[in-house]
Design an enzyme around this catalytic site. Structure first.
Site, mmCIF file in Angstrom:
data_model
loop_
_atom_site.group_PDB
_atom_site.id
_atom_site.type_symbol
_atom_site.label_atom_id
_atom_site.label_comp_id
_atom_site.label_asym_id
_atom_site.label_seq_id
_atom_site.Cartn_x
_atom_site.Cartn_y
_atom_site.Cartn_z
ATOM 1 N N GLY A 172 0.738 -1.338 -0.162
ATOM 2 C CA GLY A 172 -0.030 0.035 0.050
ATOM 3 C C GLY A 172 0.642 1.015 -0.112
ATOM 4 N N SER A 173 0.327 2.375 0.479
ATOM 5 C CA SER A 173 0.883 3.650 0.552
ATOM 6 C C SER A 173 1.960 3.698 1.824
ATOM 7 C CB SER A 173 0.122 4.459 0.600
ATOM 8 O OG SER A 173 -0.658 4.447 2.012
ATOM 9 N N THR A 174 3.099 4.593 1.212
ATOM 10 C CA THR A 174 4.057 4.770 2.342
ATOM 11 C C THR A 174 3.680 5.402 3.657
ATOM 12 O OG1 THR A 174 5.887 4.981 0.451
ATOM 13 C CG2 THR A 174 6.356 6.120 2.704
ATOM 14 N N THR A 200 0.766 4.695 5.023
ATOM 15 C CA THR A 200 0.050 3.880 5.920
ATOM 16 C C THR A 200 1.068 2.762 6.319
ATOM 17 O OG1 THR A 200 -2.000 3.859 4.347
ATOM 18 C CG2 THR A 200 -1.789 2.023 5.647
ATOM 19 N N GLY A 201 1.989 2.386 5.375
ATOM 20 C CA GLY A 201 3.053 1.842 5.875
ATOM 21 C C GLY A 201 3.895 1.979 6.888
ATOM 22 N N GLU A 205 5.621 -3.375 0.853
ATOM 23 C CA GLU A 205 5.858 -2.801 -0.532
ATOM 24 C C GLU A 205 5.026 -1.715 -0.657
ATOM 25 O OE1 GLU A 205 7.740 -4.521 -2.594
ATOM 26 O OE2 GLU A 205 8.083 -6.479 -1.553
ATOM 27 N N CYS A 214 2.552 0.667 -8.856
ATOM 28 C CA CYS A 214 3.490 1.199 -7.944
ATOM 29 C C CYS A 214 4.593 1.526 -8.707
ATOM 30 C CB CYS A 214 3.664 0.141 -6.675
ATOM 31 S SG CYS A 214 4.126 -1.472 -7.521
HETATM 32 P P1 NAD Z 1 -3.476 2.386 1.225
HETATM 33 O O1 NAD Z 1 -2.128 2.537 1.903
HETATM 34 O O2 NAD Z 1 -4.345 3.513 1.368
HETATM 35 O O3 NAD Z 1 -4.231 1.061 1.772
HETATM 36 C C1 NAD Z 1 -3.764 -0.097 1.522
HETATM 37 C C2 NAD Z 1 -4.244 -1.135 2.365
HETATM 38 O O4 NAD Z 1 -4.115 -0.847 3.719
HETATM 39 C C3 NAD Z 1 -5.726 -1.311 2.144
HETATM 40 O O5 NAD Z 1 -6.344 -2.590 2.345
HETATM 41 C C4 NAD Z 1 -6.239 -0.441 3.466
HETATM 42 O O6 NAD Z 1 -7.740 -0.826 3.939
HETATM 43 C C5 NAD Z 1 -5.169 -0.622 4.524
HETATM 44 N N1 NAD Z 1 -4.881 0.165 5.486
HETATM 45 C C6 NAD Z 1 -5.324 1.668 5.526
HETATM 46 N N2 NAD Z 1 -5.046 2.126 6.622
HETATM 47 C C7 NAD Z 1 -4.716 1.104 7.586
HETATM 48 C C8 NAD Z 1 -3.886 1.147 8.796
HETATM 49 N N3 NAD Z 1 -3.788 2.050 9.490
HETATM 50 N N4 NAD Z 1 -3.453 -0.060 9.350
HETATM 51 C C9 NAD Z 1 -3.436 -1.228 8.531
HETATM 52 N N5 NAD Z 1 -3.906 -1.175 7.095
HETATM 53 C C10 NAD Z 1 -4.651 0.010 6.936
HETATM 54 O O7 NAD Z 1 -2.936 2.277 -0.089
HETATM 55 P P2 NAD Z 1 -3.820 2.182 -1.476
HETATM 56 O O8 NAD Z 1 -4.343 3.539 -1.848
HETATM 57 O O9 NAD Z 1 -4.702 0.909 -1.423
HETATM 58 O O10 NAD Z 1 -2.581 1.789 -2.421
HETATM 59 C C11 NAD Z 1 -1.885 2.781 -3.231
HETATM 60 C C12 NAD Z 1 -0.545 2.745 -2.779
HETATM 61 O O11 NAD Z 1 -0.062 1.360 -2.763
HETATM 62 C C13 NAD Z 1 0.457 3.481 -3.962
HETATM 63 O O12 NAD Z 1 1.385 4.126 -2.935
HETATM 64 C C14 NAD Z 1 1.254 2.436 -4.635
HETATM 65 O O13 NAD Z 1 2.357 3.026 -5.203
HETATM 66 C C15 NAD Z 1 1.378 1.360 -3.329
HETATM 67 N N6 NAD Z 1 1.601 0.082 -4.193
HETATM 68 C C16 NAD Z 1 2.819 -0.686 -3.788
HETATM 69 C C17 NAD Z 1 3.094 -1.473 -4.464
HETATM 70 C C18 NAD Z 1 4.438 -2.322 -4.331
HETATM 71 O O14 NAD Z 1 4.471 -3.431 -4.307
HETATM 72 N N7 NAD Z 1 5.506 -1.519 -3.794
HETATM 73 C C19 NAD Z 1 2.290 -2.305 -5.203
HETATM 74 C C20 NAD Z 1 0.890 -1.772 -5.264
HETATM 75 C C21 NAD Z 1 0.771 -0.449 -4.734
#
Ligand code: NAD
Length: 480
Positions: free
Chosen positions: A224-226, A228-229, A246, A280
């Site tokens: 997911g996003s940096t 949230t990471g 990731e 991503c």
């Molecule tokens: P996001 O971080 O908003 O959400 C990702 C997941 O995290 C979702 O399932 C969401 O419900 C969950 N989430 C949200 N808040 C949380 C928390 N506090 N604790 C735990 N889980 C939580 O990201 P997104 O908008 O779904 O995805 C887009 C981002 O993902 C972009 O930045 C993209 O570059 C990145 N991405 C990275 C890769 C990679 O392999 N590096 C692949 C695909 C997407």
């Protein structure tokens, strides 16, 4: 009873269907219509899923790896049986065009087969008649998997396949924006995998946060996003969970002056705009040598005008909408900022009124390096083109970011391009190609693009702990 992929979305907990008291809506991003309601898991339901995964763990971990590999290969076979409907459902919930949906399903199936051939051998460090020292990989226990909405199936499989082969059990949570395919994959695997080995729960971001803080989850595999990471990392510290993150990227693509702009335009377009740039590792900053800048810009724009954007389920459509309203608003804000600052859009730049989250392909002509549209990951079909003349300068600009997911270099001299690629601070480098992936090659970001890797033996090893066994081959000395 035949599986109906388009109705009745339930979670899978301990091998059984589960609804919830509350539901969340799923939308078709091409029309904004509500297409389904899915369970919004309660904390008690998450606890039940984790308890089921925990109970299933000892027997699953004790099975010979060949049996776990065979069952992971079987996941691919089961998906293959439903490939056509899965592809349609993916387009419906995610928005992507049919070719992209087929690619994602096909890739997921191939991944199950590829990962199913992998295992982590025991390493003998020392061996003689007196003692042996060996290092082996043991599974961690219950893995919590959290996925985003851009490639919901593929990124789930990138977690399920290695985690299960390595001997772990799992609780998987898809993005609240794209839960449908993941819930159906959970349903189609009931009775294929032992109960509790793969639990699938749906809900909002709270559910993700509950998972990262859960005391009985041993590891979080997050994509997911940096932003949230960072929260995941913080919350996972509660019981010192292992984490693989990731995260986002802002990948540079560097185009040297020795390429033919006419031939390159199509490939570079797709490098940037595949999946409507909700990728991503899309090329997100295109650095073009001054000698060919004007010609390549014009060729890119000309090719882009031939690409059809629309409802992904319609014939001939190549690019779909932005997947959700939240991201749509973010991309619009980026376009508004570019407009306010007077950056020149040679294509697009304005979002038309109408149903669906459609942002037209937008290309900016040499905006400044500190423009938001250069500095931020757009995660939508917005690409800045930038001029360069000096290699050292462009390498420095490419590296001037907190992100480090991937990069590409394009030239008719691949050795020269490779030497440049080796100096880019990123986890994956492509030379004269892009978006080639393999279950046997690591994928993972440097800097704030992530921690750890997916795929390859190193990715498999991330789902394990190392254990060193020291054995003295003589009777233990007993103290009288
Ligand atoms: P996001 O971080 O908003 O959400 C990702 C997941 O995290 C979702 O399932 C969401 O419900 C969950 N989430 C949200 N808040 C949380 C928390 N506090 N604790 C735990 N889980 C939580 O990201 P997104 O908008 O779904 O995805 C887009 C981002 O993902 C972009 O930045 C993209 O570059 C990145 N991405 C990275 C890769 C990679 O392999 N590096 C692949 C695909 C997407």
């Amino acid at each position: 009873m035949a599986l109906d992929l388009f109705n009745d979305y339930t979670m899978t907990i301990d091998g059984k269907a589960e609804t919830a008291a509350a539901t969340i809506e799923a939308h078709n991003p091409a029309t904004e219509a509500v297409i389904a309601h899915v369970p919004d898991a309660s904390r008690e339901q998450l606890d039940a899923a984790v308890a089921s995964a925990k109970a299933a763990f000892p027997a699953w971990a004790a099975r010979p790896v060949e049996e776990r590999q065979a069952l992971v290969a079987k996941i691919g076979e089961v998906m293959q049986e439903h490939a056509e409907e899965l592809s349609r459902l993916l387009t419906l919930e995610q928005g992507k065009a049919k070719a992209g949906a087929d690619w994602e399903i096909g890739g997921s199936i191939a991944w199950c087969g590829g990962i199913a051939t992998q295992s982590l051998p025991v390493r003998i460090i020392e061996e003689d008649e007196h003692r042996t020292v060996e290092m082996r990989h043991v599974p961690v226990g219950v893995v919590g998997a959290i996925t985003p909405w851009n490639f919901p199936i593929l990124l789930a499989i990138w977690k399920i396949a290695p985690a299960l082969v390595a001997g772990n059990t799992m609780v998987l949570k898809p993005s609240p924006y794209t839960p449908l395919c993941t819930l159906k994959i959970g349903e189609m695997l009931r009775g294929v995998l032992p109960d509790g080995v793969l639990n699938v729960v749906s809900g909002g971001n709270d559910l993700g946060a509950w998972m990262t803080g859960h005391p009985d989850i041993a590891k979080i595999s997050f994509t997911g996003s940096t932003e949230t990471g960072k929260k995941v990392m913080q919350s996972a510290s509660s019981n010192l969970k292992g984490i693989t993150l990731e995260l986002g990227g802002n990948d540079p693509a560097i185009v040297l002056p020795d390429v033919d702009p006419k031939q390159m335009a199509k490939e570079l377009f797709w490098a940037a705009f595949q999946n409507s740039a909700q990728f991503c590792c899309a090329a997100k900053r295109l650095y073009i040598h001054d000698d060919i800048y004007d010609e390549l810009r014009d060729e890119l724009v000309e090719y882009a005008r031939t690409v059809k954007m629309g409802d992904g389920s319609q014939q001939g459509v190549q690019l779909g909408p932005i997947q959700n309203k939240m991201q749509f608003e973010k991309v619009k804000d980026l376009l508004a900022d570019a407009k306010a600052n007077g950056y020149e859009a040679v294509l697009g730049g304005e979002v038309p009124e109408g149903a669906g989250y459609f942002v037209p392909v937008t290309i900016y002509d040499n905006p400044p390096e500190d423009a938001r549209v250069v500095k931020e990951e757009a995660f939508g079909p917005v690409l800045p083109l930038m001029r360069f003349t000096d290699i050292e300068d462009v390498i420095a600009r490419a590296n001037d970011t907190d992100m480090g997911l991937a990069a590409s270099v394009w030239s008719s001299d691949w050795t020269k391009a490779k030497a440049i690629g080796e100096r880019i601070e990123a986890g994956v480098i492509w030379i004269n190609e892009i978006h080639t992936f393999s279950p046997f090659a690591s994928f993972g970001g440097h800097k704030q693009s992530g921690i750890g890797v997916t795929n390859a033996h190193e990715g498999l090893a991330e789902f394990t702990n190392l254990q060193t066994i020291n054995t003295r081959k003589e009777p233990a000395v007993t103290i009288a």
